[in-house]
Scaffold this motif. Structure first.
Motif, PDB file in Angstrom:
ATOM      1  N   ARG A 138       0.835  -1.208   0.000  1.00  0.00           N
ATOM      2  CA  ARG A 138       0.000   0.000   0.000  1.00  0.00           C
ATOM      3  C   ARG A 138       0.863   1.247   0.000  1.00  0.00           C
ATOM      4  NH1 ARG A 138      -3.460  -3.006   4.045  1.00  0.00           N
ATOM      5  NH2 ARG A 138      -5.118  -3.849   2.754  1.00  0.00           N
ATOM      6  N   GLY A 139       0.386   2.257  -0.736  1.00  0.00           N
ATOM      7  CA  GLY A 139       1.099   3.529  -0.823  1.00  0.00           C
ATOM      8  C   GLY A 139       1.296   3.936  -2.271  1.00  0.00           C
ATOM      9  N   ALA A 140       2.200   4.892  -2.474  1.00  0.00           N
ATOM     10  CA  ALA A 140       2.438   5.454  -3.811  1.00  0.00           C
ATOM     11  C   ALA A 140       3.362   4.559  -4.636  1.00  0.00           C
ATOM     12  CB  ALA A 140       3.047   6.842  -3.673  1.00  0.00           C
ATOM     13  N   TRP A 141       2.931   4.280  -5.850  1.00  0.00           N
ATOM     14  CA  TRP A 141       3.732   3.581  -6.852  1.00  0.00           C
ATOM     15  C   TRP A 141       3.921   4.553  -8.011  1.00  0.00           C
ATOM     16  CZ3 TRP A 141       5.059  -1.856  -7.117  1.00  0.00           C
ATOM     17  CH2 TRP A 141       4.764  -2.547  -5.941  1.00  0.00           C
ATOM     18  N   ARG A 142       5.142   5.011  -8.207  1.00  0.00           N
ATOM     19  CA  ARG A 142       5.438   5.963  -9.278  1.00  0.00           C
ATOM     20  C   ARG A 142       6.057   5.211 -10.448  1.00  0.00           C
ATOM     21  NH1 ARG A 142       9.718  10.964  -9.080  1.00  0.00           N
ATOM     22  NH2 ARG A 142       9.130  11.870 -11.097  1.00  0.00           N
ATOM     23  N   LEU A 143       5.414   5.308 -11.605  1.00  0.00           N
ATOM     24  CA  LEU A 143       5.857   4.623 -12.814  1.00  0.00           C
ATOM     25  C   LEU A 143       6.396   5.671 -13.784  1.00  0.00           C
ATOM     26  CD1 LEU A 143       3.522   2.932 -11.413  1.00  0.00           C
ATOM     27  CD2 LEU A 143       3.256   1.840 -13.603  1.00  0.00           C
ATOM     28  N   ILE A 144       7.656   5.498 -14.186  1.00  0.00           N
ATOM     29  CA  ILE A 144       8.328   6.488 -15.035  1.00  0.00           C
ATOM     30  C   ILE A 144       8.928   5.781 -16.250  1.00  0.00           C
ATOM     31  CG2 ILE A 144      10.004   8.380 -15.080  1.00  0.00           C
ATOM     32  CD1 ILE A 144      10.069   8.004 -11.924  1.00  0.00           C
ATOM     33  N   THR A 145       8.773   6.395 -17.413  1.00  0.00           N
ATOM     34  CA  THR A 145       9.323   5.846 -18.647  1.00  0.00           C
ATOM     35  C   THR A 145      10.105   6.933 -19.387  1.00  0.00           C
ATOM     36  OG1 THR A 145       7.436   4.346 -18.860  1.00  0.00           O
ATOM     37  CG2 THR A 145       8.755   4.693 -20.831  1.00  0.00           C
ATOM     38  N   TRP A 146      11.283   6.549 -19.870  1.00  0.00           N
ATOM     39  CA  TRP A 146      12.109   7.420 -20.702  1.00  0.00           C
ATOM     40  C   TRP A 146      12.248   6.777 -22.073  1.00  0.00           C
ATOM     41  CZ3 TRP A 146      12.998   6.414 -15.623  1.00  0.00           C
ATOM     42  CH2 TRP A 146      13.192   7.492 -14.757  1.00  0.00           C
ATOM     43  N   LEU A 147      12.320   7.610 -23.095  1.00  0.00           N
ATOM     44  CA  LEU A 147      12.548   7.144 -24.462  1.00  0.00           C
ATOM     45  C   LEU A 147      13.798   7.848 -24.961  1.00  0.00           C
ATOM     46  CD1 LEU A 147      11.371   5.435 -26.829  1.00  0.00           C
ATOM     47  CD2 LEU A 147      10.284   7.547 -27.621  1.00  0.00           C
ATOM     48  N   ASP A 148      14.841   7.073 -25.230  1.00  0.00           N
ATOM     49  CA  ASP A 148      16.136   7.632 -25.640  1.00  0.00           C
ATOM     50  C   ASP A 148      16.589   8.753 -24.702  1.00  0.00           C
ATOM     51  OD1 ASP A 148      16.441   5.844 -27.735  1.00  0.00           O
ATOM     52  OD2 ASP A 148      15.589   7.207 -29.226  1.00  0.00           O
ATOM     53  N   GLY A 149      16.412   8.523 -23.408  1.00  0.00           N
ATOM     54  CA  GLY A 149      16.895   9.465 -22.395  1.00  0.00           C
ATOM     55  C   GLY A 149      15.951  10.594 -22.037  1.00  0.00           C
ATOM     56  N   GLU A 150      14.847  10.740 -22.752  1.00  0.00           N
ATOM     57  CA  GLU A 150      13.878  11.809 -22.473  1.00  0.00           C
ATOM     58  C   GLU A 150      12.672  11.228 -21.741  1.00  0.00           C
ATOM     59  OE1 GLU A 150      10.849  14.790 -24.887  1.00  0.00           O
ATOM     60  OE2 GLU A 150      12.544  13.922 -25.964  1.00  0.00           O
ATOM     61  N   LYS A 151      12.334  11.840 -20.598  1.00  0.00           N
ATOM     62  CA  LYS A 151      11.171  11.358 -19.845  1.00  0.00           C
ATOM     63  C   LYS A 151       9.915  11.615 -20.659  1.00  0.00           C
ATOM     64  CE  LYS A 151      10.892  12.307 -15.419  1.00  0.00           C
ATOM     65  NZ  LYS A 151      10.603  13.025 -14.164  1.00  0.00           N
ATOM     66  N   VAL A 152       9.138  10.540 -20.886  1.00  0.00           N
ATOM     67  CA  VAL A 152       7.928  10.653 -21.701  1.00  0.00           C
ATOM     68  C   VAL A 152       6.656  10.310 -20.927  1.00  0.00           C
ATOM     69  CG1 VAL A 152       9.109  10.329 -23.911  1.00  0.00           C
ATOM     70  CG2 VAL A 152       8.262   8.321 -22.655  1.00  0.00           C
ATOM     71  N   ALA A 153       6.799   9.703 -19.732  1.00  0.00           N
ATOM     72  CA  ALA A 153       5.623   9.374 -18.919  1.00  0.00           C
ATOM     73  C   ALA A 153       6.045   9.288 -17.455  1.00  0.00           C
ATOM     74  CB  ALA A 153       4.993   8.067 -19.364  1.00  0.00           C
ATOM     75  N   ASP A 154       5.181   9.810 -16.589  1.00  0.00           N
ATOM     76  CA  ASP A 154       5.438   9.803 -15.149  1.00  0.00           C
ATOM     77  C   ASP A 154       4.076   9.835 -14.466  1.00  0.00           C
ATOM     78  OD1 ASP A 154       6.197  10.285 -12.500  1.00  0.00           O
ATOM     79  OD2 ASP A 154       7.727  11.759 -13.050  1.00  0.00           O
ATOM     80  N   LYS A 155       3.682   8.719 -13.863  1.00  0.00           N
ATOM     81  CA  LYS A 155       2.347   8.609 -13.263  1.00  0.00           C
ATOM     82  C   LYS A 155       2.467   7.941 -11.907  1.00  0.00           C
ATOM     83  CE  LYS A 155      -2.035   9.054 -14.443  1.00  0.00           C
ATOM     84  NZ  LYS A 155      -2.548  10.398 -14.608  1.00  0.00           N
ATOM     85  N   THR A 156       1.805   8.525 -10.907  1.00  0.00           N
ATOM     86  CA  THR A 156       1.781   7.915  -9.581  1.00  0.00           C
ATOM     87  C   THR A 156       0.402   7.328  -9.341  1.00  0.00           C
ATOM     88  OG1 THR A 156       3.433   9.475  -8.741  1.00  0.00           O
ATOM     89  CG2 THR A 156       2.067   8.343  -7.106  1.00  0.00           C
ATOM     90  N   LEU A 157       0.391   6.045  -8.976  1.00  0.00           N
ATOM     91  CA  LEU A 157      -0.829   5.333  -8.657  1.00  0.00           C
ATOM     92  C   LEU A 157      -0.788   4.985  -7.169  1.00  0.00           C
ATOM     93  CD1 LEU A 157      -0.879   2.957 -11.742  1.00  0.00           C
ATOM     94  CD2 LEU A 157      -2.076   5.133 -11.473  1.00  0.00           C
ATOM     95  N   MET A 158      -1.887   5.225  -6.475  1.00  0.00           N
ATOM     96  CA  MET A 158      -1.957   4.955  -5.034  1.00  0.00           C
ATOM     97  C   MET A 158      -2.660   3.627  -4.796  1.00  0.00           C
ATOM     98  SD  MET A 158      -0.458   7.409  -3.414  1.00  0.00           S
ATOM     99  CE  MET A 158      -1.004   7.033  -1.748  1.00  0.00           C
ATOM    100  N   LEU A 159      -1.966   2.718  -4.135  1.00  0.00           N
ATOM    101  CA  LEU A 159      -2.589   1.475  -3.693  1.00  0.00           C
ATOM    102  C   LEU A 159      -3.145   1.716  -2.295  1.00  0.00           C
ATOM    103  CD1 LEU A 159      -1.145   0.353  -6.177  1.00  0.00           C
ATOM    104  CD2 LEU A 159      -0.726  -1.713  -4.871  1.00  0.00           C
ATOM    105  N   ILE A 160      -4.457   1.551  -2.153  1.00  0.00           N
ATOM    106  CA  ILE A 160      -5.131   1.874  -0.891  1.00  0.00           C
ATOM    107  C   ILE A 160      -5.804   0.638  -0.305  1.00  0.00           C
ATOM    108  CG2 ILE A 160      -5.443   4.295  -1.423  1.00  0.00           C
ATOM    109  CD1 ILE A 160      -8.307   3.633  -2.288  1.00  0.00           C
TER     110      ILE A 160
END
Length: 135
Positions: free
Chosen positions: A113-135
């Motif tokens: 439980r808590g914050a799960w931050r999912l981050i994706t980079w494409l060729d070194g550039e951040k293209v996605a950053d989303k935090t999902l909360m497990l409650i």
């Protein structure tokens, strides 16, 4: 008008969009098929075997490198140490590529439980950053 060789060789800028995020049905990591979206949400009920994450649609980026990281609440690994973030990389295989980044809740559920931050980079550039909360 003169066009230099480097301009001719320049790669078309990749187009990355977050197709969906939230809860998904089960995902078979060995299959090419992505999981199906069950519910768009940023709050996920922490229950055994719940699959969560996001799907990115990546266009015009064939052979580009994806690097990803999942930052999660502190829980212990099999040796009793605090588990580090999950990280990995892969290459975009097609010009219209879909990428799932996520995880499944496993026992014991309480320490997930808590914050799960999912981050994706494409060729070194951040293209996605989303935090999902497990409650």
């Amino acid at each position: 008008m003169f066009i230099s060789e480097s301009e001719l060789m320049a790669k078309k800028k990749a187009d990355v969009t977050m197709h969906s995020h939230g809860v998904y049905d089960g995902w078979d990591r060995e299959s090419k098929e992505l999981p199906n979206l069950v519910k768009i949400t940023t709050e996920i009920k922490a229950e055994l075997d719940v699959e969560f994450g996001y799907v990115l649609r990546i266009r015009s980026a064939r052979n580009s490198k994806i690097f990803f990281r999942i930052e999660h609440p502190p829980f212990k690994d099999t040796e009793g140490n605090t588990a580090p973030p999950f990280e990995g990389e892969l290459y975009v295989k097609t010009n219209d590529f879909r990428f799932f980044l996520g995880d499944t809740v496993w026992a014991p559920v309480e320490d997930k439980r808590g914050a799960w931050r999912l981050i994706t980079w494409l060729d070194g550039e951040k293209v996605a950053d989303k935090t999902l909360m497990l409650i």
